[in-house]
Design an enzyme around this catalytic site. Structure first.
Site, mmCIF file in Angstrom:
data_model
loop_
_atom_site.group_PDB
_atom_site.id
_atom_site.type_symbol
_atom_site.label_atom_id
_atom_site.label_comp_id
_atom_site.label_asym_id
_atom_site.label_seq_id
_atom_site.Cartn_x
_atom_site.Cartn_y
_atom_site.Cartn_z
ATOM 1 N N CYS A 1 0.943 -1.208 -0.048
ATOM 2 C CA CYS A 1 0.201 -0.009 0.017
ATOM 3 C C CYS A 1 0.976 1.305 -0.065
ATOM 4 O O CYS A 1 1.791 1.122 0.591
ATOM 5 C CB CYS A 1 -0.737 -0.105 1.096
ATOM 6 S SG CYS A 1 -1.954 1.404 1.414
ATOM 7 N N PRO A 2 0.771 2.292 -0.800
ATOM 8 C CA PRO A 2 -0.516 2.646 -1.582
ATOM 9 C C PRO A 2 -0.282 2.109 -3.005
ATOM 10 O O PRO A 2 -1.047 2.300 -3.947
ATOM 11 C CB PRO A 2 -0.728 3.858 -1.635
ATOM 12 C CG PRO A 2 0.739 4.527 -1.534
ATOM 13 C CD PRO A 2 1.441 3.541 -0.652
#
Length: 112
Positions: free
Chosen positions: A13-14
């Site tokens: 993430c992201p």
């Protein structure tokens, strides 16, 4: 129309959402984007991104594949599997304001 595949397995993430956004940016309305992601946060992040951007999340599937330990010293455990998620996103038309390309015809109600 052929689907676009975004292989974000192994990315944290992201990055899976960033890769999805980049693919959707240039995709025509009606394009299917298939995202493969191994980061557990993608289970929540990709549906949230679809809601915020007005795209349709068509499918979420849990997948697994045989683990390939090539290049490692330790042999994989018998029947080892690597799990990931498969998302199918349908690109929807974006309004000009959502895309940041307003007509510029908005006027202020203040007197000048």
């Amino acid at each position: 129309m052929n689907p676009i595949e975004v292989d974000a397995r192994g990315l944290r993430c992201p990055l899976p959402v960033i890769r999805l956004a980049a693919a959707a940016r240039d995709a025509l309305s009606g394009t299917r984007i298939i995202v493969l992601a191994s980061d557990p946060a993608a289970r929540h992040d990709i549906p949230a991104w679809c809601r915020m951007r007005g795209h349709e999340l068509r499918e979420v599937s849990e997948m697994s594949e045989a683990y390939d330990a090539s290049g490692t010293d330790a042999p994989p455990a018998e029947g080892a599997q690597r799990a990931y998620l498969r998302f199918v996103v349908l690109v929807r038309p974006q309004s000009s304001k959502a895309a940041g390309t307003g007509s510029g015809s908005e006027r202020s109600s203040r007197a000048m």
